[in-house]
Design an enzyme around this catalytic site. Structure first.
Site, PDB file in Angstrom:
ATOM      1  N   GLU A  81      43.753  46.580  40.628  1.00 46.04           N
ATOM      2  CA  GLU A  81      43.910  47.805  41.406  1.00 46.04           C
ATOM      3  C   GLU A  81      45.109  47.711  42.344  1.00 46.04           C
ATOM      4  O   GLU A  81      45.517  46.621  42.747  1.00 46.04           O
ATOM      5  CB  GLU A  81      42.640  48.062  42.230  1.00 46.04           C
ATOM      6  CG  GLU A  81      41.460  48.387  41.349  1.00 46.04           C
ATOM      7  CD  GLU A  81      40.164  48.557  42.124  1.00 46.04           C
ATOM      8  OE1 GLU A  81      39.369  49.389  41.718  1.00 46.04           O
ATOM      9  OE2 GLU A  81      39.972  47.857  43.125  1.00 46.04           O
ATOM     10  N   CYS A 346      40.423  47.373  52.737  1.00 46.41           N
ATOM     11  CA  CYS A 346      40.611  45.923  52.651  1.00 46.41           C
ATOM     12  C   CYS A 346      39.294  45.249  52.286  1.00 46.41           C
ATOM     13  O   CYS A 346      38.255  45.524  52.882  1.00 46.41           O
ATOM     14  CB  CYS A 346      41.061  45.371  53.998  1.00 46.41           C
ATOM     15  SG  CYS A 346      42.703  45.893  54.435  1.00 46.41           S
TER      16      CYS A 346
END
Ligand code: SF4
Length: 366
Positions: A81, A346
């Site tokens: 990704e 994150c």
């Protein structure tokens, strides 16, 4: 590039034009006239010798805050990704703040993006197993090749409405465990004839691969190095980041201090804030001791753990932690970890498909 095309009788000067076509303009192939001065027969020989592999774009998801997560498939069936992070133009941000102040803009009116930073993956999965990280739960599968790193940028840049001005290696994987490919990709990203991203706008984030930090310093790169801390002492850090068993925090911090001293640039530390775990006043004090007189910038990042095991700090916890750090004179920046509704924040990159607005149509065509 010069070395690769020299056997075809291509001069260094012509190879620079080929580099600009491939990495700057993002073009593939050498049709007649594509590269000024390249003889047709040489162009045909290059065409016959070259392959132009690409990552398959499986899907794109746009989050409510404008972050877009790309899911790519590699030729051997793995998924990685990358996240497109919108950054506003400072003037537009000021103007929106002013309109908000005057009550002329809704609180939810988004900032118009003027440019993007990309968060790229350097590996498929990650072997380091930080306990708060979804990528770490996948385990280490393999490192990406240079072209697979470049291809993430290439695919996103091809349909971006605004220029890409920054790259952060904070996606899947530990960049310094894929040192050669990450550095080669960074060199191409920063080449003025390539994507021309300023070296200081390229960040490489590490969990603390000590020998690679030493090598990075010795090689004199100008990309920004970020050390992810997790906790201020080895005793606590190793419970969150098993890498501390191999390369203890004190040794890694010494290497980061040396890097800061060598480059003259303030060290950047990233601290994932986990409510009830690593953000007490005692942690702030320990952080102050760890940092000592080193000039640092401390980025605080809210944990995003989809298993529910680790929670974000409450506003009160966070305020107390920040106040304690401020009293110690540690400069703190709270980093926005966006795209939470599409698992793009994150620590959540794990090739999940959910949330946001499915953006299968190329974004530029919308
Ligand atoms: S936080 Fe970074 S180093 Fe740690 S497991 Fe996740 S991807 Fe790997």
């Amino acid at each position: 590039m010069a070395e690769a095309v020299a056997p075809f009788g291509v001069s260094p000067e012509l190879s620079a034009r080929i580099f600009a076509r491939v990495h700057g303009a993002g073009e593939s192939g050498f049709p007649p006239g594509a590269v000024r001065g390249l003889p047709h027969a040489t162009a045909a020989a290059l065409d016959a010798a070259c392959s132009w592999p690409a990552l398959e774009t499986v899907e794109r998801r746009r989050a409510a805050d404008g972050f877009v997560k790309y899911l790519f498939r590699t030729h051997d069936g793995h998924e990685v990704e990358a996240v497109r992070i919108p950054l506003p133009d400072p003037a537009a941000a000021r103007e929106l703040r002013e309109r908000r102040r005057l009550g002329q803009a809704g609180a939810l009116e988004p900032l118009p993006a003027a440019k993007y930073t990309l968060c790229l993956s350097s590996q498929v999965g990650c072997a380091l197993g930080c306990v708060f990280c979804a990528t770490g739960r996948l385990g280490g599968i393999r490192s990406l090749k240079t072209w697979e790193i470049l291809a993430q940028h290439r695919a996103i840049a091809a349909e971006a409405e605004h220029p890409i001005r920054g790259v952060v290696f904070m996606g899947m994987g530990e960049p310094l465990l894929n040192y050669e490919n990450v550095i080669r990709a960074a060199r191409i990203f920063s080449d003025p004839a390539g994507p021309a991203i300023a070296a200081k706008a390229i960040s490489i984030s590490t969990a603390g691969v000590l020998p690679a930090i030493r090598r990075y310093t010795a090689e004199g790169h100008h990309y920004r190095l970020i050390l992810s801390l997790g906790a201020p002492t080895s005793a606590e850090r190793r419970l969150l980041m098993p890498i501390d068993d191999r390369w203890p925090l004190a040794d890694v911090m010494a290497a980061v201090r040396d890097h800061a001293a060598t480059t003259g640039v303030r060290a950047t530390l990233a601290y994932v804030v986990i409510g009830g775990v690593n953000c007490s006043r005692a942690h702030a004090r320990a952080l102050g001791e760890l940092i000592g007189p080193t000039r640092v910038k401390l980025n605080l990042i809210d944990v995003t753990d989809e298993t529910g095991q680790y929670r974000r700090a409450t506003p009160d916890e966070l305020a107390a932690f920040r106040d304690a750090l401020a009293e110690l004179g540690v400069p703190v920046v709270r980093r926005y970890s966006g795209g939470a509704d599409i698992a793009a924040a994150c620590g959540t990159l794990a090739a999940t498909r959910r949330g946001g607005q499915d953006a299968l149509v190329p974004l530029r065509a919308r």
